[in-house]
Design a protein around this motif. Sequence first.
Motif, PDB file in Angstrom:
ATOM      1  N   GLN A  83       1.010  -1.286   0.099  1.00 33.05           N
ATOM      2  CA  GLN A  83       0.274   0.048  -0.422  1.00 33.05           C
ATOM      3  C   GLN A  83       0.345   1.904   0.242  1.00 33.05           C
ATOM      4  O   GLN A  83       0.481   1.983  -0.821  1.00 33.05           O
ATOM      5  CB  GLN A  83      -1.218   0.186   1.493  1.00 33.05           C
ATOM      6  CG  GLN A  83      -1.911  -1.536   0.844  1.00 33.05           C
ATOM      7  CD  GLN A  83      -3.029  -0.391   2.328  1.00 33.05           C
ATOM      8  OE1 GLN A  83      -2.609  -0.975   3.761  1.00 33.05           O
ATOM      9  NE2 GLN A  83      -4.133  -0.199   1.828  1.00 33.05           N
ATOM     10  N   THR A  84       2.052   1.267   0.522  1.00 29.66           N
ATOM     11  CA  THR A  84       2.623   2.348   0.872  1.00 29.66           C
ATOM     12  C   THR A  84       3.543   2.553  -0.308  1.00 29.66           C
ATOM     13  O   THR A  84       4.235   3.707  -0.507  1.00 29.66           O
ATOM     14  CB  THR A  84       3.530   2.332   1.803  1.00 29.66           C
ATOM     15  OG1 THR A  84       4.539   1.245   1.873  1.00 29.66           O
ATOM     16  CG2 THR A  84       2.943   2.303   3.354  1.00 29.66           C
ATOM     17  N   MET A  85       4.067   1.472  -1.626  1.00 23.77           N
ATOM     18  CA  MET A  85       4.871   1.892  -2.332  1.00 23.77           C
ATOM     19  C   MET A  85       4.235   2.990  -3.388  1.00 23.77           C
ATOM     20  O   MET A  85       2.822   2.128  -4.001  1.00 23.77           O
ATOM     21  CB  MET A  85       4.962   0.552  -2.912  1.00 23.77           C
ATOM     22  CG  MET A  85       5.827  -0.563  -2.111  1.00 23.77           C
ATOM     23  SD  MET A  85       6.411  -2.008  -2.994  1.00 23.77           S
ATOM     24  CE  MET A  85       7.285  -1.539  -4.463  1.00 23.77           C
ATOM     25  N   PRO A  86       4.659   3.376  -4.183  1.00 22.97           N
ATOM     26  CA  PRO A  86       4.403   3.969  -4.512  1.00 22.97           C
ATOM     27  C   PRO A  86       3.845   3.257  -6.664  1.00 22.97           C
ATOM     28  O   PRO A  86       4.761   3.770  -7.689  1.00 22.97           O
ATOM     29  CB  PRO A  86       5.228   5.533  -5.574  1.00 22.97           C
ATOM     30  CG  PRO A  86       6.497   5.040  -5.543  1.00 22.97           C
ATOM     31  CD  PRO A  86       6.246   3.856  -4.114  1.00 22.97           C
ATOM     32  N   PHE A  87       3.145   2.004  -7.075  1.00 29.17           N
ATOM     33  CA  PHE A  87       2.384   1.847  -7.611  1.00 29.17           C
ATOM     34  C   PHE A  87       1.438   2.861  -8.991  1.00 29.17           C
ATOM     35  O   PHE A  87       0.536   2.444  -8.534  1.00 29.17           O
ATOM     36  CB  PHE A  87       2.259   0.792  -7.882  1.00 29.17           C
ATOM     37  CG  PHE A  87       3.088  -1.019  -7.148  1.00 29.17           C
ATOM     38  CD1 PHE A  87       4.970  -0.062  -7.585  1.00 29.17           C
ATOM     39  CD2 PHE A  87       3.393  -1.301  -6.267  1.00 29.17           C
ATOM     40  CE1 PHE A  87       5.583  -1.779  -7.515  1.00 29.17           C
ATOM     41  CE2 PHE A  87       4.283  -2.874  -6.070  1.00 29.17           C
ATOM     42  CZ  PHE A  87       5.649  -2.263  -6.412  1.00 29.17           C
ATOM     43  N   SER A  88       2.430   3.160  -9.905  1.00 25.92           N
ATOM     44  CA  SER A  88       1.779   4.117  -9.866  1.00 25.92           C
ATOM     45  C   SER A  88       0.670   3.327 -11.178  1.00 25.92           C
ATOM     46  O   SER A  88      -0.947   3.658 -11.498  1.00 25.92           O
ATOM     47  CB  SER A  88       1.498   5.357 -11.514  1.00 25.92           C
ATOM     48  OG  SER A  88       2.443   4.106 -12.286  1.00 25.92           O
TER      49      SER A  88
ATOM     50  N   GLU B 283      10.676  -2.775  -9.861  1.00 29.34           N
ATOM     51  CA  GLU B 283      10.505  -1.837  -8.467  1.00 29.34           C
ATOM     52  C   GLU B 283       9.370  -2.465  -7.482  1.00 29.34           C
ATOM     53  O   GLU B 283       9.689  -2.470  -6.186  1.00 29.34           O
ATOM     54  CB  GLU B 283       9.050  -0.844  -8.887  1.00 29.34           C
ATOM     55  CG  GLU B 283       8.962   0.091  -9.633  1.00 29.34           C
ATOM     56  CD  GLU B 283       8.130   1.470  -9.964  1.00 29.34           C
ATOM     57  OE1 GLU B 283       6.960   0.928  -8.955  1.00 29.34           O
ATOM     58  OE2 GLU B 283       7.974   1.589 -10.414  1.00 29.34           O
TER      59      GLU B 283
ATOM     60  N   PHE C 212      10.102  -1.046   1.773  1.00 33.86           N
ATOM     61  CA  PHE C 212       9.120  -0.155   2.400  1.00 33.86           C
ATOM     62  C   PHE C 212       8.677  -1.352   3.812  1.00 33.86           C
ATOM     63  O   PHE C 212       8.015  -1.011   4.996  1.00 33.86           O
ATOM     64  CB  PHE C 212       8.174  -0.115   1.913  1.00 33.86           C
ATOM     65  CG  PHE C 212       8.164   0.835   0.679  1.00 33.86           C
ATOM     66  CD1 PHE C 212       7.273   2.173   1.365  1.00 33.86           C
ATOM     67  CD2 PHE C 212       9.015   0.557  -0.719  1.00 33.86           C
ATOM     68  CE1 PHE C 212       8.009   3.061   0.129  1.00 33.86           C
ATOM     69  CE2 PHE C 212       8.881   1.500  -1.159  1.00 33.86           C
ATOM     70  CZ  PHE C 212       8.392   3.294  -1.014  1.00 33.86           C
TER      71      PHE C 212
END
Length: 825
Positions: free
Chosen positions: A380-385, A404, A411
Amino acid sequence: MLLPTIICQIPFINCPVAKPLPLFHKYYQLGDLIVGGIISHIYISSDVITFKRRPHQEPIDGLVLFSATWTYLASLELLSTRDNFIPNYKCDDQNIPVAVIGGPSSLVSHTMVTILCSYKVPLLIYGYSVENNQIEGTGFQSMFPNGALQYKAILHLLKYFSWTWIGVISINEANAERFIKDVVPVFSQNGICVEFVEIFPRISFSSGLDKAMAEGAETYIAVMRSTANAVVLNGEFETIIILRMLIHFSEFADISVKTKIWIMTAEMDFTSVPFQRTWDVDFMHGAISFAIHSKQPEGFQRFLQRRNPASHEEDGFIRDFWQHAFNCLFSHSEGDEMVEGACTGEEKLEALPVSVFEMGMTGHSYSVYNAVYAVAHALQTMPFSTFSHKGSMGRRRQKLVDQELYQLHHFLRRVSFNNSCGEEIAFDQEGQLVAGFDIISWVTFANQSFHRIKVGKADPKAPPERMFTIDEDSIVWPSRFNKTRPLSVCNNVCRSGYRKTKKEGKPFCCYDCLPCPEGKISNQKDMDDCLKCPEDHYPNKDQDFCIPKYVSFLSYDEPLGMTLAIMAILFSFVTALVLGIFLKHGDTPIVKANNQKLTYTLLVSLLLSFFGACLFIGQPNKSTCLLQQTVFGVIFSVAVSCILAKTIVVILAFMATHPGSRMRNWVRKPLASSIVLSCSLIQTTICAVWLTTSPPFPDFDMHSRTEEIILKCNEGSVAMFYCVLGYMGCLAIVSFIVAFLARKLPDSFNEVKFITFSMLLFCSVWLSFIPTYLSTKGKDMVAVEVFSILASSGGLLGCIFFPKCYIIVLKPELNKREQLIRVKN
């Protein structure tokens, strides 16, 4: 619980999610779980986390679990395209593992790390304590709390129960070497001796079983023959299986089995294989184990009660577990007839013995439960756009995942959340799970079931004084120890009054008990050395506590002091009576012929010496201490000087009777007074110097008598004290010699015979006084001096004056001038 398919983990992963994670699709592959070579996928939806075996895998018998070969195979399979075992080649973008949860043993963990960390696949290890230096620079995360906390808790437990004589058993792995090298020396530094360190072989069920069991049997025999009742068992997930085998087979090998208090590390858990389901678990009764702190999620019991193969057909493990747990078989097709021993699928998990299946959540399962949520929150905290997009974005998703997902470990180490039980899950800066350990007491029953009782905890978040807590009253001890706290010491405890002394060639925990030396005590058990009582106390008879000393001095209230005081008064009265007789008959020839002034001076000095003896009786104070020895020395010097002067005067008077003798001039002069004054002045000068330089003072003698504090007068200067005695002795010896040489003068003029005898008595008393005085202590020393004063003074009084009083009072006819001028033919 049964081990073959690790079904013990299924309920803890297939459990309701307390807080839905809406960022994920309805069904999304979260990661993989590898246990003993079996790969199972973990999926997450809005309300459920699902755990499924990979469909192409065949059921694996429990006897080949925890094999490095199977774990390598499973790890490589994760790096292959699904259903096509081609390592290092994946063309399936729908089955890329996001993370892998692995455990529970070191063998499985190290095998997975070797393969998966090379490909930067995020890996979470549970059920195994990982060192900090193993975490840094790798791609795996430990779901096990800091192992150092557990070792401190074990040490605290041993010290709490005073178990100073223990055994150590460990599994033959790197973890065992670390435990023996790092932890066992710490035990020794804290007063705990290790009787034995044994290594259990890791049993490979696929090969070498006979050799491993033979080695294990030798180890088990050594453990049973040991005298240590507490044994620290540093094991892993399968250790209980091995231990149960050795105990079970020992019954057929005629090996004496002793009840031991097993202290088990948190890496262990109760596991078993199918053929052990009927074996006794009595050996676990009274055992104390550490477990990863856990709680029961809400709704967990209801979830287990609804669990059955029919309702969860997609679960690949459930049928295998059902057959092993309920000892039944499923039919291969719906058309098969039901036969005896067939599984209906309606069996209830709560009906199984605890040794087969526990309805509660264990520490390892709680770690898996938290590991799944940790990965979910990290994602949830990872910036997977474009992480949750489908369709035309599939190829871009594949690219982003490849680029990524290796960042997920970053994280994971920073994730922090509250799980469904309301407990915070977080990691410290070194990547260790911030959690504690529960201390568990095991209680077994005759039906091969058991119950775990939480009796304490090790909480790293608590204040230092509350970090380790134990509730001993909740522990049920084995009957061999009369259900009381067992002793585990090398020898019996040294009771109070004794001290420990080392046995040659034995560890420091083995010792003999010796009584405390005189003057010392030990008021606790097992003291290394005895303690000296304070100066104002002394040891009791058993030398286990100190008794206050009582103050002692020569008192008027005790018989000895009272007797000496009465003697002093009686002698004083007699001396006063003699002085009165001499004063009353002062004009008689016998009084005049013996120098009246010297006679009166001698009688007064004797009277004062008797009174002065009373200065030594009673409680000493500053005044009495100043007067005791000085008054005694001066008065006795005057008395002896008078005797010396009387002797010299008699000799001179006899010599003056010769015609033409010049001695008459000396007799007429005040020679006697000069002798008395000069001799007394020397003693007075010595006493004045004594009082000026180092005067006597009241003092406490704490050491001469064991039970007494002697209140006495300290001489101040021993040298000056002996100077006074020495000078007085010199006067007495001179007087004796002079009197002895003049003893043959004519009788009518001769007082010297009486003086000679009196001085002989006087010198004898004071010569015997010195060794007696030096050999006595306390008030006896004072009594010796008082008695010497009375005896010597009384001797002078009796020897010199009683014959004269006899003539004056009873034979007045002899007290005439004619008698005195009679010359011996």
